[in-house]
Design a protein around this motif. Structure first.
Motif, short mmCIF file in Angstrom:
data_model
loop_
_atom_site.label_atom_id
_atom_site.label_comp_id
_atom_site.label_asym_id
_atom_site.label_seq_id
_atom_site.Cartn_x
_atom_site.Cartn_y
_atom_site.Cartn_z
N ILE A 98 0.84 -1.20 0.00
CA ILE A 98 0.00 0.00 0.00
C ILE A 98 0.87 1.25 0.00
O ILE A 98 1.93 1.30 0.65
CB ILE A 98 -0.96 0.01 1.20
CG1 ILE A 98 -2.04 1.08 1.03
CG2 ILE A 98 -0.22 0.18 2.52
CD1 ILE A 98 -3.22 0.89 1.94
N THR A 99 0.43 2.26 -0.74
CA THR A 99 1.09 3.56 -0.78
C THR A 99 0.06 4.63 -0.48
O THR A 99 -1.01 4.68 -1.12
CB THR A 99 1.70 3.83 -2.17
OG1 THR A 99 2.57 2.75 -2.52
CG2 THR A 99 2.48 5.15 -2.17
N TRP A 100 0.36 5.50 0.51
CA TRP A 100 -0.57 6.56 0.92
C TRP A 100 -0.16 7.90 0.32
O TRP A 100 1.03 8.20 0.19
CB TRP A 100 -0.61 6.68 2.44
CG TRP A 100 -1.16 5.49 3.15
CD1 TRP A 100 -0.46 4.44 3.65
CD2 TRP A 100 -2.54 5.22 3.40
NE1 TRP A 100 -1.31 3.52 4.21
CE2 TRP A 100 -2.59 3.97 4.08
CE3 TRP A 100 -3.73 5.88 3.13
CZ2 TRP A 100 -3.79 3.39 4.49
CZ3 TRP A 100 -4.92 5.30 3.54
CH2 TRP A 100 -4.94 4.08 4.20
N ASN A 101 -1.14 8.71 -0.04
CA ASN A 101 -0.88 10.09 -0.46
C ASN A 101 -0.49 10.89 0.78
O ASN A 101 -1.25 10.96 1.74
CB ASN A 101 -2.14 10.68 -1.11
CG ASN A 101 -1.91 12.04 -1.71
OD1 ASN A 101 -1.07 12.82 -1.23
ND2 ASN A 101 -2.66 12.38 -2.74
N GLN A 102 0.69 11.50 0.76
CA GLN A 102 1.18 12.20 1.94
C GLN A 102 0.86 13.70 1.93
O GLN A 102 1.29 14.43 2.82
CB GLN A 102 2.70 12.02 2.05
CG GLN A 102 3.15 10.57 2.14
CD GLN A 102 2.60 9.84 3.36
OE1 GLN A 102 2.36 10.44 4.40
NE2 GLN A 102 2.39 8.52 3.23
N ASP A 103 0.13 14.18 0.93
CA ASP A 103 -0.07 15.63 0.77
C ASP A 103 -1.49 16.10 1.08
O ASP A 103 -1.89 17.19 0.66
CB ASP A 103 0.28 16.04 -0.67
CG ASP A 103 1.74 15.78 -1.01
OD1 ASP A 103 2.58 15.94 -0.10
OD2 ASP A 103 2.02 15.40 -2.16
N LEU A 104 -2.26 15.29 1.79
CA LEU A 104 -3.65 15.65 2.07
C LEU A 104 -3.82 16.13 3.50
O LEU A 104 -3.18 15.61 4.42
CB LEU A 104 -4.56 14.46 1.79
CG LEU A 104 -4.53 13.97 0.33
CD1 LEU A 104 -5.33 12.70 0.17
CD2 LEU A 104 -5.05 15.05 -0.62
N GLU A 105 -4.69 17.12 3.68
CA GLU A 105 -4.81 17.80 4.97
C GLU A 105 -6.03 17.33 5.76
O GLU A 105 -6.87 16.60 5.24
CB GLU A 105 -4.89 19.31 4.75
CG GLU A 105 -6.21 19.82 4.19
CD GLU A 105 -6.39 19.64 2.71
OE1 GLU A 105 -7.45 20.03 2.20
OE2 GLU A 105 -5.49 19.11 2.04
N GLY A 106 -6.08 17.80 7.00
CA GLY A 106 -7.24 17.56 7.84
C GLY A 106 -7.53 18.79 8.67
O GLY A 106 -6.63 19.59 8.94
#
Length: 462
Positions: A362-370
């Motif tokens: 699995i690879t996660w998108n690291q550029d998304l905010e919360g």
């Protein structure tokens, strides 16, 4: 300071106000498309010129993206509350264009049985809304020569494209722009004719992952059966996100979630919300969220985990007998109460990674905010003033409502400037914001102007 004269001026100059709104609506300020960068600049210039015409010191401030509009009142009365008004002049793309009944940037007045509407992209979100406040200021300036309270304007041109320049600009201009409270007109009414003030906003967490299996796309005749199929595996993973009652099954997901107080639930039940109509508008006969909660509670007060995009393999015409090398999933969570987006992201990712089959990666998108949820202090005098002003104008008691959506700027006002936000708007659920044939009721525009005039008058009395 006579409010009656100001309200009369608003009534008498409504046609002129509509023409000014049409002028702003004609500008194709689509922020997400670089082809419209000049149009976004043009919209900012339009607002600067309009605010200058009513006596504000207005400027277009350059950013790394689209410009901000900032304005101060050089004749602000001393010893009065200092409020900041926020709005955005950018709009969503108009696609699909062929579904519009009128050209999206040629504002058109249409007669409907329930009253006239103005149809154009941005009419409701947010140009028509922000102009209600500007027109209220114009009427005060014309009648009395000055405002009843001190006002600062702050308007951006990237709200519809993620506001990449917003936080750096706010951090750099904190001392200049921090006020007593922020007023935001980018919301709607819980039901037509029911004036509404937001008392809470859900937060947002975004995430995205890619599930990789085989080293390359495989022929299903050669590898069908032995091969790990990422589409099949990602479907199995997604199925574990909820139990059979609609409750999210991620461990720790509900940390920070509290039940709505009974008094607030009682108020919501009498706020004018029509659940049957709400569901039928979307082609549904029942609510499909957590069992045991009304549609209104599910929308305003419960967190969600939604799959917003799912794809992989062959998506063209006809058939291709392929086992794809990877599959992709986009997720958003709406947050309530004191839910921590960072902790939730870790819990969500652990839930997925603990269930990965052998040979999957699995690879996660690291550029998304919360962003966290916002809960307003409705006991503040500004909220008391707003409820009184709206109730007087709409001739029915205004209601405090939750909001299912997320308005990050309210959170930024709190976290960066230490300011509370007051959100009241005049949109209706059928305004088709972000969709073809967006519209704004003329009554919403007219009474919205009058509502802000009453609000400013009430604030001056605090």
């Amino acid at each position: 300071m006579s409010l009656d004269a100001v309200l009369a001026e608003i009534d008498n100059s409504l046609d002129d106000a509509m023409e000014r709104l049409k002028g702003l609506l004609r500008i194709q300020s689509i922020s997400t498309d670089p082809a419209f960068k000049a149009d976004c600049d043009k919209a900012a210039d339009w607002l600067v010129d309009d605010l200058k015409s009513i006596g504000f010191d207005a400027e277009k401030r350059v950013t790394t993206g689209h410009p901000m509009v900032v304005a101060h009142d050089p004749n602000a009365p001393e010893g009065t509350p200092h409020v900041l008004f926020y709005g955005h002049y950018d709009v969503q793309p108009v696609d699909p264009l062929d579904l519009w009944d009128v050209p999206p940037f040629e504002p058109t007045i249409e007669s409907r049985p329930e009253g006239d509407v103005i149809r154009a992209r941005g009419s409701s979100d947010d140009k028509g809304q922000l102009m209600t406040f500007i027109e209220a200021c114009r009427a005060f300036k014309k009648i009395h020569g000055h405002m009843p309270v001190k006002i600062t304007f702050f308007m951006e041109g990237e709200e519809e494209s993620g506001s990449p320049s917003l936080v750096p600009f706010m951090e750099a201009n904190k001392d200049e722009l921090t006020c007593d409270i922020a007023l935001i007109c980018d919301t709607g009414m819980v039901s037509p004719g029911v004036p509404s003030i937001a008392s809470q906003l859900r937060g947002m967490l975004k995430d995205e992952f890619t599930l990789t299996g085989p080293a390359l796309d495989l022929h299903s005749g050669h590898y069908g059966g032995p091969a790990l199929n990422p589409l099949r595996e990602i479907s199995k993973l997604i199925a574990t996100f909820h139990d059979d009652t609609g409750r999210v099954a991620v461990e720790g997901f509900y940390d920070g979630v509290e039940d709505v107080p009974s008094q607030q639930l009682a108020a919501w039940k009498n706020c004018g919300f029509d659940e049957k109509e709400y569901l039928e508008f979307a082609g549904m006969s029942k609510a499909h969220g957590e069992e045991g909660y009304s549609a209104l509670e599910q929308q305003w007060a419960r967190p969600t985990l939604e799959i917003n995009g799912l794809w992989g393999g062959y998506n063209g015409a006809g058939t291709k007998t392929v086992i794809p090398a990877d599959a992709h999933c986009k997720i958003t969570c709406r947050l309530v109460g004191d839910m921590d987006p960072d902790k939730l992201r870790a819990a969500l990712r652990k839930h997925v990674e603990d269930r990965l089959p052998q040979d999957a990666m699995i690879t996660w998108n690291q550029d998304l905010e919360g962003s966290k949820a916002s809960v307003m202090n409705i006991d503040r005098p500004e909220f008391v003033a707003a409820k009184s002003a709206l109730s007087d104008e709409w001739e029915r008691e205004a209601v405090f409502v939750g909001m299912g959506g997320s308005i990050p700027i309210a959170g930024f006002f709190k976290s960066i400037w230490g300011m509370e936000s007051l959100l009241m708007g005049f949109a209706n659920d059928d305004d088709r914001i972000h969709s073809p044939n967006e519209k704004y009721n003329v009554q919403s525009f007219h009474k919205g102007i009058r509502s802000w005039a009453r609000m400013l008058d009430k604030l001056a009395q605090n």
